[in-house]
Every structure is written in structure tokens, then in C-alpha cells.
Design an enzyme around this catalytic site. Structure first.
Site, PDB file in Angstrom:
ATOM      1  N   HIS A 171       0.815  -1.243   0.054  1.00 53.04           N
ATOM      2  CA  HIS A 171       0.195   0.249  -0.053  1.00 53.04           C
ATOM      3  C   HIS A 171       0.874   1.513  -0.037  1.00 53.04           C
ATOM      4  CE1 HIS A 171      -2.635  -3.134   1.862  1.00 53.04           C
ATOM      5  NE2 HIS A 171      -3.684  -2.391   1.367  1.00 53.04           N
ATOM      6  N   CYS A 276      -4.171   1.023  13.733  1.00 51.70           N
ATOM      7  CA  CYS A 276      -4.831   1.861  14.470  1.00 51.70           C
ATOM      8  C   CYS A 276      -5.581   2.925  13.789  1.00 51.70           C
ATOM      9  CB  CYS A 276      -4.140   2.506  15.829  1.00 51.70           C
ATOM     10  SG  CYS A 276      -2.742   3.397  15.125  1.00 51.70           S
TER      11      CYS A 276
END
Length: 285
Positions: A171, A276
């Protein structure tokens, strides 16, 4: 109006999701990833939560592990958050799309405005989206397509949104991140350097750049949990991870470095920013 980029990293809460046993039982092997030590992965995840809560002083919201969602801990892929708006993504992998449900509810409960993608032709993983404080870059990758990037632009109309080709299986945020409001950090691979060069061409804002030996070290989080004027933090891979990049990270002198290890979780495809979601429920100036 404030200084451009000063909104980068403002946060009061962090959202994480527990590590299920299913993470070590077939999901990784099916993807060609190495075997994972579940207990170690759970310890790493616990330490991450502790640093977010105790070291950074964030309000920690922890979703319980779900055995039906082996990659559920990688919840950074499920939403793109800026200000009081959360865009719920449509992950590339159909098996991962149910992960968004618990995240959506948690973000609603925290008072964020929820935007749905609503286009079956769009794919978007949240860790393909890099916010610099001034603009968004969206990586066009195996995981995220043009339609997904267009929906990011439609959702966050106050900011320029540019697309960056990702030429590896990573990514975008597995190749580069923000070391500060004006500093892009990037790995040394050809894919990472291509991405940074593309960003430099597309932007109207000058960013300094810092190259790190390891791509994974550039997957960091610049965070400002305190009030304006207090030193910001850089949550980064450390604690024994990626030793070759630690000296270069010391050049980021305007931040307090907070190292965290996720070498075991990495075996399941996790980067630091995937573990997170950070957000602010405080009023934005």
C-alpha cells in the site's frame, strides 16, 4: 486560519481491534505469508495499545477480536478519517469487507460523520491514503482503484486529492509517511522513490524528504495528542524492528520518537498505520 499543515496528527482517541486466534490459523498461509506466533502477535498488539494510551495519552477504544475476521486488527484499511468525517472504505478483498461494520459503529458512537462509498466498482484500502495536513495522496495499487480515489476526493472537498501509482504489492503508506507537517519519509526501494517523485510533481507544497533504508520504517504516524505548542510524537517501527533505519529516524529532531514493534503482526500483512485509527473528537479551529 492557522499554519498550513498544522492539523496533521491532531488526535484525542485511537481505535484498535484485538487479535483473534484465526489470524494464525490459515489466513496467512493462504496468502503465502510465513507462519505467525499468535502469542507474540497479541503481545505486540497489547504493547501498541499501551503506548497509545499511556505514552501518548489517547483515549483508547478497543474492539474485541472476531474469529470470523482474521485480519480485523488491520482496521486502518477500513476508514479514512479527517476532521469530523470518516469515509468507510470498500476493501479490495471481499473477505475483508465485513470488517467495516464494527468500525463504522465505533466511529458513529464517537460522533463522527459517516460517509459510505456506495459504489460496487470502487475499491479502497485506507492505508493507500496519505494525508499530509495540506492534501491527500491516494495510491493506485492492487488494493485501490481510480473510482476509490475519486470518492476520497468527493468526500474531502476542502483538500486537493492526487493519485500516485504504487508499483509494488505494498500500500502507499507501506512506502512513505509523514515525519512532520512538512517532511515526507520514504523507503529506499524503487517503488517508494517512484511514489515520492510522483508526489513531488503533483503537489503545490514544498515538502522535505527523508529516505530510510527500510520501506516499512516509513510507515509511521505523526501524532499531536496534546494542545497546540506541545511537542508532537512520531510512532514508528522500533523496539528491535528495522535496526538499519533507526539512526536515520533520529534526524527528525522536532518530534518525540515512540518506537513500537510489530514484526510478528507484519507476517499477516500489517504495517504500523494499519493497526490503529486515530481521530479527534475535539472541536477543530
Amino acid at each position: 486560519m492557522g499554519t498550513p499543515g498544522e492539523g496533521l496528527g491532531r488526535c484525542s482517541h485511537a481505535l484498535i481491534r484485538g487479535v483473534p486466534e484465526s489470524l494464525a490459523s490459515g489466513e496467512g498461509a493462504a496468502a503465502g505469508l510465513p507462519a505467525l506466533d499468535l502469542a507474540k502477535a497479541q503481545r505486540e498488539h497489547g504493547v501498541l495499545g499501551g503506548k497509545l494510551r499511556q505514552r501518548l495519552g489517547l483515549q483508547l477504544v478497543e474492539l474485541p477480536p472476531e474469529e470470523s475476521l482474521p485480519l480485523g486488527p488491520l482496521l486502518g484499511d477500513t476508514a479514512v478519517i479527517q476532521g469530523d468525517t470518516a469515509l468507510i472504505t470498500r476493501p479490495w478483498s471481499p473477505a475483508r469487507r465485513p470488517e467495516v461494520d464494527g468500525v463504522r459503529k465505533a466511529l458513529q458512537d464517537l460522533g463522527l460523520r459517516i460517509v459510505e462509498m456506495g459504489d460496487e466498482n470502487a475499491t479502497l484500502d485506507g492505508t493507500d491514503v496519505l494525508f499530509t495536513g495540506r492534501e491527500f495522496f491516494v495510491g493506485l495499487s492492487k488494493w485501490t482503484n481510480h473510482r476509490g480515489a475519486e470518492i476520497v476526493a468527493d468526500t474531502f472537498r476542502d483538500f486537493a486529492v492526487s493519485t500516485v501509482p504504487v508499483t509494488s504489492t505494498s500500500h502507499l503508506r507501506g512506502l512513505c509517511g509523514m515525519g512532520g507537517p512538512r517532511t515526507v519519509v520514504a523507503g529506499s526501494s524503487e517503488a517508494a522513490q517512484k511514489a515520492v517523485r510522483a508526489m513531488a510533481v503533483l503537489t503545490d507544497h514544498p515538502y522535505a524528504s527523508l529516505t530510510l533504508p527500510d520501506d516499512a520504517a516509513a510507515d509511521c504516524l505523526f501524532l499531536r495528542p496534546g494542545q497546540p505548542g506541545l511537542p508532537p510524537f512520531l510512532l514508528h517501527r522500533g523496539g528491535g524492528d528495522l535496526p538499519n533505519s533507526q539512526e536515520a529516524l533520529q534526524k527528525l529532531s522536532d518530534v518525540t520518537l515512540v518506537p513500537v514493534s510489530c514484526s510478528e503482526l507484519e507476517k499477516a500483512g500489517a504495517g504500523l498505520s494499519s493497526l490503529c485509527l486515530v481521530l479527534s473528537t475535539r472541536p477543530h479551529n
